[in-house]
Write an enzyme that holds these catalytic residues in place. Sequence first.
Site: not given
Length: 423
Positions: A108, A110, A112, A135, A137, A276, A295, A301
């Site tokens: 998706s 999204q 964070h 989050k 990453e 991203h 998202r 979702k």
Amino acid sequence: MAEIRVFPLSCTVQNYSWGKLGLASEVAKLLASSDPLVQIQPDRPYAELWMGAHPRGDAIIRDNRIPQRTLGQWIADNPACLGAKVKDTFQGHLPFLFKVLSVNTALSIQAHPNKELAAKLHAQFPEHYPDANHKPEMAIALTPFEGLCGFRPVAEIVSFLQSVPELRALIGEVAAEQLERSGSNDPRGVSAALRVCFTRLMKSEKKLFVDQLNMLVKRISQEVAEGKDTSGSNGDLLLRLHSQYPGDIGCFTIYFLNLVRLEPGEAMFLGANEPHAYLHGDCVECMACSDNTVRAGLTPKFIDVLTLCEMLNYTPASSSSKIFPAAQSQLDPNVYIYDPPVPDFAIMRIEIPSSIKLYLISAVDSASILLVIQGAAVGTSTAAASEIPLCRGSVLFISANESVSLQLSSPDGMLLFRACCLL
């Protein structure tokens, strides 16, 4: 008997629908080579391997002399294994989750949240935002890897607004012209105009964007059939995403976000509020130990368009600027360190050439998790009661300030990745 502080792990596999199927998946290949009893199902997606102590995928300890069953339980009983600084900074928890991802269809669109927003979202909507942590990453490619990351330079977005009338129709003439007029000497003005355009796109009425998307797909499909160049409309990627998520607003985000291509060993870092979506390929990934994701498209979702559009970092930048460099270690030329601008984690890529038969995984002042991607060796450590055979797919937990000696048995050297916390 000396306390065992280095031991192998058996890790959780997540079979999300976007994963590569069967042995096309790097996750499945690692699993199959590390455990000959595992049966890989050819039509099942093997999307993620979770290496860590996250409650939704706590690794199993593969040493029957250790009474605790999972890594999370063992760390809770032995918090000193984290290293003093890590233990104090992260309240006795392993601060990162290490993963391998095998991406077949797009994840998706999204972003964070940062720590402040994560705490707020978790308090308001705990069913959608399960914890209060940020989050950040990092993904490091194992095979050629593609993702969308961050906003494109404005000139590229403007070019699409001029060559993709279906996009312009959704954004509207006023917002499009505002972005076209925004000057590079006024970054705040550019960000404001970009925010308006992207928000207008993402909040389009469903019937309107589905109609425009269908028109766009039809037009590009015709151009492809006629042998025309569709790069001005990003045609190849649009048709690919539309085939995966027909009628999804996320298909239009390719005109705003950079397409980043990574070769094996190259990385991208995704800080808070960076939009991203991973598109295809295999990577190792490390992140702060959180499951918070906002998202807004390319997903069945829960989507939260308002929060996403509010929180994003609307700073345009080139796709090449999204590639995060690794620094060769000054202490060991076989080690390359990816050290992102967050305290929660760092990753080391360890390339042991075939000429070396004895290699020391050096001690660091942090618990670490070691993953074998290529090669084989026997590991020994004063903190492990017996020899540990290592092969492709093996995962090893190494407590803080412990080293592991490798006696290599493979003719081609080894490739390892090690996640830790370099405070």
